[in-house]
Design a protein around this motif. Structure first.
Motif, PDB file in Angstrom:
ATOM      1  N   UNK A   1      -8.869  -1.029   0.164  1.00  0.00           N
ATOM      2  CA  UNK A   1      -9.358  -1.941  -1.084  1.00  0.00           C
ATOM      3  C   UNK A   1     -10.651  -1.321  -1.588  1.00  0.00           C
ATOM      4  N   UNK A   2     -10.972  -0.400  -1.034  1.00  0.00           N
ATOM      5  CA  UNK A   2     -12.352   0.391  -1.446  1.00  0.00           C
ATOM      6  C   UNK A   2     -11.890   1.616  -2.573  1.00  0.00           C
ATOM      7  N   UNK A   3     -10.561   1.987  -2.413  1.00  0.00           N
ATOM      8  CA  UNK A   3     -10.180   3.015  -3.139  1.00  0.00           C
ATOM      9  C   UNK A   3      -9.985   4.308  -2.639  1.00  0.00           C
ATOM     10  N   UNK A   4     -10.609   4.358  -1.542  1.00  0.00           N
ATOM     11  CA  UNK A   4     -10.522   5.474  -0.634  1.00  0.00           C
ATOM     12  C   UNK A   4      -9.267   5.178   0.404  1.00  0.00           C
TER      13      UNK A   4
ATOM     14  N   UNK B   1      -3.673   5.158   4.503  1.00  0.00           N
ATOM     15  CA  UNK B   1      -3.300   4.415   3.111  1.00  0.00           C
ATOM     16  C   UNK B   1      -4.542   4.362   2.352  1.00  0.00           C
ATOM     17  N   UNK B   2      -4.627   4.036   1.028  1.00  0.00           N
ATOM     18  CA  UNK B   2      -5.787   3.782   0.138  1.00  0.00           C
ATOM     19  C   UNK B   2      -5.828   2.331   0.407  1.00  0.00           C
TER      20      UNK B   2
ATOM     21  N   UNK C   1       0.766  -1.094   0.049  1.00  0.00           N
ATOM     22  CA  UNK C   1       0.133   0.058   0.057  1.00  0.00           C
ATOM     23  C   UNK C   1       0.961   1.214   0.137  1.00  0.00           C
ATOM     24  N   UNK C   2       0.400   2.264  -0.717  1.00  0.00           N
ATOM     25  CA  UNK C   2       1.131   3.597  -0.713  1.00  0.00           C
ATOM     26  C   UNK C   2       0.396   4.530   0.534  1.00  0.00           C
ATOM     27  N   UNK C   3       1.585   4.930   1.287  1.00  0.00           N
ATOM     28  CA  UNK C   3       1.179   6.129   2.309  1.00  0.00           C
ATOM     29  C   UNK C   3       1.029   7.356   1.793  1.00  0.00           C
TER      30      UNK C   3
END
Length: 71
Positions: free
Chosen positions: A43-46, A40-41, A24-26
């Motif tokens: 699994x929902x994309x948020x 982080x972003x 994941x990108x922080x």
């Protein structure tokens, strides 16, 4: 700009939002760090806050940065 990445090592009670062993990108959030949280972003994309102990920081090889920059 340095992009920070983490890998998920724990997802107790958050299986729908976090995938074990996923990178994941922080998103930098100074106030979250003081509360032992990480943004982080998921699994929902948020972007959401999660306990920082669910993640371990990692270094992405330079050759792979293009994959993350194109997302």
């Amino acid at each position: 700009m340095n992009t920070e990445f983490v890998v998920c090592v724990k997802n107790s009670e958050m299986e729908a939002s976090l995938e074990l062993r996923k990178i994941y990108e922080v998103i930098d959030d100074a106030s979250a760090k003081g509360k032992k949280l990480i943004r982080i972003i998921d699994e929902s994309g948020e972007d959401y806050l999660f306990p920082s102990d669910y993640f371990v920081p990692i270094t992405i090889p330079q050759a792979a940065h293009f994959v993350f920059n194109s997302m």
